[in-house]
Design a protein around this motif. Sequence first.
Motif, PDB file in Angstrom:
ATOM      1  N   ASP A 279      -6.506   5.928   1.198  1.00  0.00           N
ATOM      2  CA  ASP A 279      -5.331   5.716   2.054  1.00  0.00           C
ATOM      3  C   ASP A 279      -4.105   5.374   1.218  1.00  0.00           C
ATOM      4  O   ASP A 279      -2.995   5.821   1.515  1.00  0.00           O
ATOM      5  CB  ASP A 279      -5.604   4.586   3.059  1.00  0.00           C
ATOM      6  CG  ASP A 279      -6.518   5.029   4.195  1.00  0.00           C
ATOM      7  OD1 ASP A 279      -6.523   6.229   4.510  1.00  0.00           O
ATOM      8  OD2 ASP A 279      -7.226   4.177   4.751  1.00  0.00           O
ATOM      9  N   LEU A 280      -4.267   4.576   0.174  1.00  0.00           N
ATOM     10  CA  LEU A 280      -3.147   4.244  -0.703  1.00  0.00           C
ATOM     11  C   LEU A 280      -2.644   5.493  -1.430  1.00  0.00           C
ATOM     12  O   LEU A 280      -1.442   5.651  -1.667  1.00  0.00           O
ATOM     13  CB  LEU A 280      -3.568   3.195  -1.727  1.00  0.00           C
ATOM     14  CG  LEU A 280      -3.864   1.790  -1.189  1.00  0.00           C
ATOM     15  CD1 LEU A 280      -4.463   0.915  -2.290  1.00  0.00           C
ATOM     16  CD2 LEU A 280      -2.600   1.145  -0.633  1.00  0.00           C
ATOM     17  N   LEU A 281      -3.558   6.373  -1.765  1.00  0.00           N
ATOM     18  CA  LEU A 281      -3.181   7.605  -2.468  1.00  0.00           C
ATOM     19  C   LEU A 281      -2.383   8.533  -1.559  1.00  0.00           C
ATOM     20  O   LEU A 281      -1.374   9.111  -1.971  1.00  0.00           O
ATOM     21  CB  LEU A 281      -4.438   8.309  -2.976  1.00  0.00           C
ATOM     22  CG  LEU A 281      -4.231   9.479  -3.944  1.00  0.00           C
ATOM     23  CD1 LEU A 281      -3.669   8.979  -5.259  1.00  0.00           C
ATOM     24  CD2 LEU A 281      -5.551  10.215  -4.167  1.00  0.00           C
ATOM     25  N   LEU A 282      -2.809   8.650  -0.307  1.00  0.00           N
ATOM     26  CA  LEU A 282      -2.153   9.580   0.619  1.00  0.00           C
ATOM     27  C   LEU A 282      -0.912   8.984   1.275  1.00  0.00           C
ATOM     28  O   LEU A 282       0.011   9.711   1.619  1.00  0.00           O
ATOM     29  CB  LEU A 282      -3.140  10.027   1.701  1.00  0.00           C
ATOM     30  CG  LEU A 282      -4.327  10.872   1.229  1.00  0.00           C
ATOM     31  CD1 LEU A 282      -5.166  11.302   2.424  1.00  0.00           C
ATOM     32  CD2 LEU A 282      -3.864  12.091   0.448  1.00  0.00           C
TER      33      LEU A 282
ATOM     34  N   THR B  37       1.937  -5.366   4.733  1.00  0.00           N
ATOM     35  CA  THR B  37       1.704  -4.366   3.692  1.00  0.00           C
ATOM     36  C   THR B  37       0.510  -4.792   2.833  1.00  0.00           C
ATOM     37  O   THR B  37       0.099  -5.955   2.856  1.00  0.00           O
ATOM     38  CB  THR B  37       2.938  -4.220   2.793  1.00  0.00           C
ATOM     39  OG1 THR B  37       3.141  -5.452   2.087  1.00  0.00           O
ATOM     40  CG2 THR B  37       4.177  -3.885   3.609  1.00  0.00           C
ATOM     41  N   PRO B  38      -0.050  -3.851   2.043  1.00  0.00           N
ATOM     42  CA  PRO B  38      -1.134  -4.245   1.134  1.00  0.00           C
ATOM     43  C   PRO B  38      -0.743  -5.383   0.195  1.00  0.00           C
ATOM     44  O   PRO B  38      -1.541  -6.299  -0.052  1.00  0.00           O
ATOM     45  CB  PRO B  38      -1.409  -2.950   0.358  1.00  0.00           C
ATOM     46  CG  PRO B  38      -1.021  -1.857   1.302  1.00  0.00           C
ATOM     47  CD  PRO B  38       0.153  -2.389   2.058  1.00  0.00           C
TER      48      PRO B  38
ATOM     49  N   VAL C 112       4.876   4.716  -0.264  1.00  0.00           N
ATOM     50  CA  VAL C 112       3.526   4.576   0.299  1.00  0.00           C
ATOM     51  C   VAL C 112       2.530   5.591  -0.247  1.00  0.00           C
ATOM     52  O   VAL C 112       1.343   5.304  -0.331  1.00  0.00           O
ATOM     53  CB  VAL C 112       3.559   4.669   1.846  1.00  0.00           C
ATOM     54  CG1 VAL C 112       4.259   3.456   2.435  1.00  0.00           C
ATOM     55  CG2 VAL C 112       4.206   5.966   2.318  1.00  0.00           C
ATOM     56  N   SER C 113       2.969   6.792  -0.628  1.00  0.00           N
ATOM     57  CA  SER C 113       2.040   7.823  -1.076  1.00  0.00           C
ATOM     58  C   SER C 113       2.077   7.973  -2.592  1.00  0.00           C
ATOM     59  O   SER C 113       2.996   8.574  -3.156  1.00  0.00           O
ATOM     60  CB  SER C 113       2.362   9.172  -0.419  1.00  0.00           C
ATOM     61  OG  SER C 113       1.530  10.190  -0.948  1.00  0.00           O
ATOM     62  N   ALA C 114       1.062   7.466  -3.256  1.00  0.00           N
ATOM     63  CA  ALA C 114       0.983   7.606  -4.708  1.00  0.00           C
ATOM     64  C   ALA C 114       0.831   9.073  -5.107  1.00  0.00           C
ATOM     65  O   ALA C 114       1.380   9.516  -6.124  1.00  0.00           O
ATOM     66  CB  ALA C 114      -0.195   6.790  -5.241  1.00  0.00           C
ATOM     67  N   LEU C 115       0.100   9.850  -4.312  1.00  0.00           N
ATOM     68  CA  LEU C 115      -0.113  11.265  -4.620  1.00  0.00           C
ATOM     69  C   LEU C 115       1.199  12.041  -4.627  1.00  0.00           C
ATOM     70  O   LEU C 115       1.459  12.838  -5.536  1.00  0.00           O
ATOM     71  CB  LEU C 115      -1.092  11.876  -3.620  1.00  0.00           C
ATOM     72  CG  LEU C 115      -1.380  13.375  -3.802  1.00  0.00           C
ATOM     73  CD1 LEU C 115      -2.001  13.626  -5.170  1.00  0.00           C
ATOM     74  CD2 LEU C 115      -2.305  13.870  -2.687  1.00  0.00           C
TER      75      LEU C 115
ATOM     76  N   SER D  47      -0.662   0.365  -5.184  1.00  0.00           N
ATOM     77  CA  SER D  47      -0.018  -0.413  -4.125  1.00  0.00           C
ATOM     78  C   SER D  47       1.471  -0.607  -4.376  1.00  0.00           C
ATOM     79  O   SER D  47       1.935  -0.615  -5.523  1.00  0.00           O
ATOM     80  CB  SER D  47      -0.684  -1.789  -4.005  1.00  0.00           C
ATOM     81  OG  SER D  47      -2.045  -1.662  -3.696  1.00  0.00           O
ATOM     82  N   GLY D  48       2.213  -0.797  -3.287  1.00  0.00           N
ATOM     83  CA  GLY D  48       3.631  -1.156  -3.366  1.00  0.00           C
ATOM     84  C   GLY D  48       4.485  -0.112  -4.045  1.00  0.00           C
ATOM     85  O   GLY D  48       4.210   1.086  -3.999  1.00  0.00           O
TER      86      GLY D  48
END
Length: 330
Positions: free
Chosen positions: A185-188, A160-161, A198-201, A252-253
């Motif tokens: 990528d972290l946002l989506l 993972t990141p 995984v998806s902040a958005l 992240s996370g």
Amino acid sequence: MNKLIVSLSPHVHSDDSVKKNMYGVLIALIPAFLVSLYFFGLGALIVTLTSVVACLFFEWAIGKFLLKKETTTITDGSAIITGVLLAFNLPSNLPIWIIIIGALVAIGVGKMSFGGLGCNPFNPALVGRVFLLLSFPVQMTSWPAVGQLTAYADAVTTATPLAIMKGVITGAPGFSMDQLPGAFDLLLGNNPGCIGEVSALALLIGLAYMLWKKIITWHIPVSIFVTVFVFGSIMHLANPELYVDGLTQLLSGGLMLGAIFMATDYVTSPMNHKGMLIYGVCIGLLTVIIRLFGAYPEGMSFAILIMNAFTPLINTYVKPKRFGEVAKKK
């Protein structure tokens, strides 16, 4: 002459209810669930259904047979939320029997042992998650790569990141900042991790919905976001080769998931806005400190549980002055 009738408080009534707010939170979780299905497929579905069904069963069984309650509380939505949030904190290839143990601990120990909804001092889903992390560290830190829509037990795993960040900080071989996914990528959500984080958005869409419906206020999530971004940015400026920037820390996370859906839990968070801001800032600081200097790559779960324990003290410290109270002369 008309009589003036004074009744017992509360005097203001609305259509708000525990059940309505619980199901509002569930609606806010739908975007993150859909993203988890897109990136993790069958594994995300199995983990979520198992967790929800197990939480509902344990709440019903414990209430009926151990607490001898005449009415069941499984329809108020709280057990479903616990099941979903517990699932969202798990990898998509976790064995079913471990998920069931986590649900038992979350409901049985984290909630019902204190008397049920409204009495628990700690967030039940995080109690279950941390118990599993300490009891089954190998299974809980095995992360399937995204895009394996039909893989479950035999999923191909990857770092993972946060694991990459920790590897860079500790100087472990095979890790470098170049391996980290970009902010987009972290946002989506195109990165490995727990299925709901995984998806902040998707999580921010849920936050916008809950703010719109006035299910929560902005104080806790925004104070966490600002603290993590500022502290993370300071550490990055101090040593950019060792520490990631504040935005990467933020995306992240489980930070978004924890800040929006678990730190804001009504029962375990402070009651007024000043207390919420203190609570949020402390969670943000503890999260980054654990991530950068602790043994675990992620610190969000531990930070929230630690501040859950301090919530009564915060409530006492920021207790508003009662109307009509006379100030004591010094």
